[in-house]
Structures are given as C-alpha cells and as structure tokens.
Design a protein around this motif. Structure first.
Motif, PDB file in Angstrom:
ATOM      1  N   ALA A 116      48.144   1.542 -25.275  1.00  0.00           N
ATOM      2  CA  ALA A 116      48.971   2.266 -24.302  1.00  0.00           C
ATOM      3  C   ALA A 116      48.143   2.711 -23.103  1.00  0.00           C
ATOM      4  O   ALA A 116      48.598   2.608 -21.950  1.00  0.00           O
ATOM      5  CB  ALA A 116      49.616   3.479 -24.973  1.00  0.00           C
ATOM      6  N   VAL A 117      46.928   3.179 -23.350  1.00  0.00           N
ATOM      7  CA  VAL A 117      46.056   3.603 -22.248  1.00  0.00           C
ATOM      8  C   VAL A 117      45.651   2.400 -21.398  1.00  0.00           C
ATOM      9  O   VAL A 117      45.638   2.471 -20.162  1.00  0.00           O
ATOM     10  CB  VAL A 117      44.808   4.327 -22.789  1.00  0.00           C
ATOM     11  CG1 VAL A 117      43.786   4.560 -21.685  1.00  0.00           C
ATOM     12  CG2 VAL A 117      45.215   5.656 -23.421  1.00  0.00           C
TER      13      VAL A 117
ATOM     14  N   ASP B 166      47.256   1.513 -31.306  1.00  0.00           N
ATOM     15  CA  ASP B 166      48.431   1.609 -30.445  1.00  0.00           C
ATOM     16  C   ASP B 166      48.163   2.513 -29.241  1.00  0.00           C
ATOM     17  O   ASP B 166      48.600   2.232 -28.116  1.00  0.00           O
ATOM     18  CB  ASP B 166      49.627   2.146 -31.232  1.00  0.00           C
ATOM     19  CG  ASP B 166      50.136   1.161 -32.274  1.00  0.00           C
ATOM     20  OD1 ASP B 166      49.940  -0.058 -32.079  1.00  0.00           O
ATOM     21  OD2 ASP B 166      50.714   1.609 -33.278  1.00  0.00           O
ATOM     22  N   LYS B 167      47.435   3.590 -29.470  1.00  0.00           N
ATOM     23  CA  LYS B 167      47.094   4.491 -28.368  1.00  0.00           C
ATOM     24  C   LYS B 167      46.114   3.829 -27.402  1.00  0.00           C
ATOM     25  O   LYS B 167      46.214   4.002 -26.181  1.00  0.00           O
ATOM     26  CB  LYS B 167      46.519   5.796 -28.921  1.00  0.00           C
ATOM     27  CG  LYS B 167      47.556   6.635 -29.664  1.00  0.00           C
ATOM     28  CD  LYS B 167      46.938   7.868 -30.288  1.00  0.00           C
ATOM     29  CE  LYS B 167      47.994   8.699 -31.016  1.00  0.00           C
ATOM     30  NZ  LYS B 167      47.398   9.864 -31.717  1.00  0.00           N
TER      31      LYS B 167
ATOM     32  N   ASP C  33      52.329  12.448 -29.759  1.00  0.00           N
ATOM     33  CA  ASP C  33      53.729  12.617 -30.148  1.00  0.00           C
ATOM     34  C   ASP C  33      54.091  14.075 -30.425  1.00  0.00           C
ATOM     35  O   ASP C  33      55.122  14.564 -29.965  1.00  0.00           O
ATOM     36  CB  ASP C  33      54.035  11.767 -31.386  1.00  0.00           C
ATOM     37  CG  ASP C  33      53.943  10.281 -31.104  1.00  0.00           C
ATOM     38  OD1 ASP C  33      54.161   9.899 -29.930  1.00  0.00           O
ATOM     39  OD2 ASP C  33      53.631   9.518 -32.028  1.00  0.00           O
TER      40      ASP C  33
ATOM     41  N   LYS D 277      48.529  10.661 -24.171  1.00  0.00           N
ATOM     42  CA  LYS D 277      49.769  11.219 -24.726  1.00  0.00           C
ATOM     43  C   LYS D 277      49.732  11.270 -26.247  1.00  0.00           C
ATOM     44  O   LYS D 277      49.177  10.387 -26.907  1.00  0.00           O
ATOM     45  CB  LYS D 277      50.952  10.368 -24.264  1.00  0.00           C
ATOM     46  CG  LYS D 277      51.156  10.377 -22.754  1.00  0.00           C
ATOM     47  CD  LYS D 277      52.335   9.490 -22.357  1.00  0.00           C
ATOM     48  CE  LYS D 277      52.535   9.485 -20.845  1.00  0.00           C
ATOM     49  NZ  LYS D 277      53.664   8.605 -20.441  1.00  0.00           N
TER      50      LYS D 277
ATOM     51  N   ASN E 208      47.336  -0.374 -20.977  1.00  0.00           N
ATOM     52  CA  ASN E 208      48.508  -0.811 -20.213  1.00  0.00           C
ATOM     53  C   ASN E 208      48.783   0.114 -19.026  1.00  0.00           C
ATOM     54  O   ASN E 208      49.190  -0.341 -17.953  1.00  0.00           O
ATOM     55  CB  ASN E 208      49.741  -0.864 -21.120  1.00  0.00           C
ATOM     56  CG  ASN E 208      49.681  -2.005 -22.121  1.00  0.00           C
ATOM     57  OD1 ASN E 208      48.998  -3.002 -21.891  1.00  0.00           O
ATOM     58  ND2 ASN E 208      50.380  -1.864 -23.244  1.00  0.00           N
ATOM     59  N   SER E 209      48.572   1.407 -19.212  1.00  0.00           N
ATOM     60  CA  SER E 209      48.877   2.380 -18.156  1.00  0.00           C
ATOM     61  C   SER E 209      47.799   2.446 -17.088  1.00  0.00           C
ATOM     62  O   SER E 209      48.095   2.605 -15.904  1.00  0.00           O
ATOM     63  CB  SER E 209      49.074   3.775 -18.769  1.00  0.00           C
ATOM     64  OG  SER E 209      50.184   3.800 -19.639  1.00  0.00           O
TER      65      SER E 209
END
Length: 238
Positions: free
Chosen positions: A180-181, A176-177, A112, A110, A183-184
């Motif tokens: 996020a990956v 941060d990206k 922004d 993802k 965690n997902s």
C-alpha cells in the motif's frame, strides 16, 4: 583568476552575448561583463579589456547561506522541532548526502484500528534496487547521554526515539501494508534502517558516545554536528 596563457574562451558560452559577473579588484567587488572570447570589461573603464576572471558562484553563495541558516537554528534556544522539519523539507539535500536521492516528509502509514503512524522523513536511496530508510528529528539541545550508577547510557530522548522508530519498522513486516505504501508513494520498505537526528557531539567524549550507542545497535544516531560538518565539507570542495 584566469591564466593569460589559457584559452580565453574556454568555459564561456559562445552565444555572442556578454555574461555578467563579479570581480574582486583592489579589495572591492566590481561588476564586469564577460565577453564571448573570455576577456572581461570592468564597469567604469570603457574600451579596456582584461584577461582575468573571478565570477562569484551563486550556487556556492546560496549553499553558504543555507548552512548559516541551519547553524542559527541549531544554536537558538527558541528553535522548535517544526522549525527544523520545515528547514529540511525545504532543503532535503542536508539529509540526503551522497546516499539518498530524496527525503520524503510525513509519509502516512495507515492502520485499521488506530491512528496513522507518520515518520518525520522517509529516505529514498540513490540505488533504485535498494530499500528506503526512516529518520526522526529531535532538538539539537536534547541530551545524548545520561549517567546511571557510574555507567554512561543513551538519554531517555534517544530511547523514546528508538521505540518510536521500532513501531514504524514493525509496520512494514506486513506485506499488504508495504504494498500500500509503495502504491501510494513509490517507496519500497522492508525492515528499514532507523536513524534519529538529535543533539550535538560537542561536550561528550567520543568513547562515551560509542559505548552508549552499543545499547541500541539497530539505531543510527546522527547529530547536528555531523550534518553541519558534511555541509561545510561541500563548501570546502567547491
């Protein structure tokens, strides 16, 4: 074929029940029952027991069928990238080999202010401490090389794939990206190795391919010949 001097019950489940198998007898496949002591009873010969055994491996047969399916896809002029994507999603072991435990399709990266980036496959290594890599699919009929001013270079399709993969790679420079990956998807990335599965080596000189690949030292070019040969070697080992 079982040696009559071997332990007749070795490798046969001793649960009191017959196991069905196939035996090549006089050029014909015959249905047989494998008894707990390792001997077999051939269909149509009641009361006769034999001490030889050749059971067809269902796993080996299924793998041969998958290899043939992939070869047909590779050789068909009508094959589309989504056909290959579907095959490898159903049969990720063709991409994993001995290095990776999982080939995860279409991980969504993802962003922004832009649409998401979606690599064809994220490759998760067997080593849990290692980082994941990325692979893009292109068609088997795609050219690998082009000649420009008497110099052999990689094709525009490979250059395009390299640019696409570099964009994915750059995404993971942001911590941060990356988080996020992870965690997902449970996938850990940082400067992933970039691979493109494309074309065939047949028809090109090995020395020309090696010279052209030096133009893109950070990109691993894997061909469909490579994938097929690795799959066939598994058959030869069984």
């Amino acid at each position: 074929m079982r040696d009559p001097d071997e332990n007749p019950g070795e490798g046969i489940p001793d649960n009191g029940a017959d196991v069905l198998g196939l035996e090549l007898i006089d050029g014909k496949l015959r249905l047989v029952s494998v008894l707990p002591d390792g001997r077999i009873r051939i269909s149509g010969t009641p009361g006769q027991l034999h001490s030889f055994l050749h059971v067809v491996s269902m796993e080996s047969s299924a793998w041969r069928s998958l290899v043939q399916e992939l070869e047909d896809l590779i050789n068909s002029m009508h094959t589309r990238e989504r056909d290959l994507q579907s095959f490898f999603e159903r049969n990720p072991e063709f991409l994993c080999g001995d290095t990776y435990e999982e080939a995860r399709p279409h991980v969504v990266l993802k962003r922004d202010n832009d649409g998401p980036l979606i690599p064809d496959f994220a490759l998760k290594p067997n080593n849990s401490n290692a980082l994941c890599d990325l692979l893009e699919l292109k068609l088997p009929k795609t050219k690998l090389l082009r000649v420009s001013k008497n110099r052999v270079r990689v094709s525009s399709a490979i250059m395009e794939a390299s640019a696409q993969l570099r964009e994915y790679q750059a995404y993971f420079e942001d911590c941060d990206k990356r988080a996020a990956v992870e965690n997902s998807y449970g996938l850990r990335f940082f400067r992933p190795r970039m691979m493109v599965l494309i074309g065939k080596r047949s028809g090109y000189r090995a020395i020309d391919l090696r010279n052209a690949e030096s133009d893109l030292p950070n990109l691993s070019i894997v061909t469909y010949d490579d994938v097929l040969e690795r799959a066939r070697s598994r058959i030869r080992k069984n």
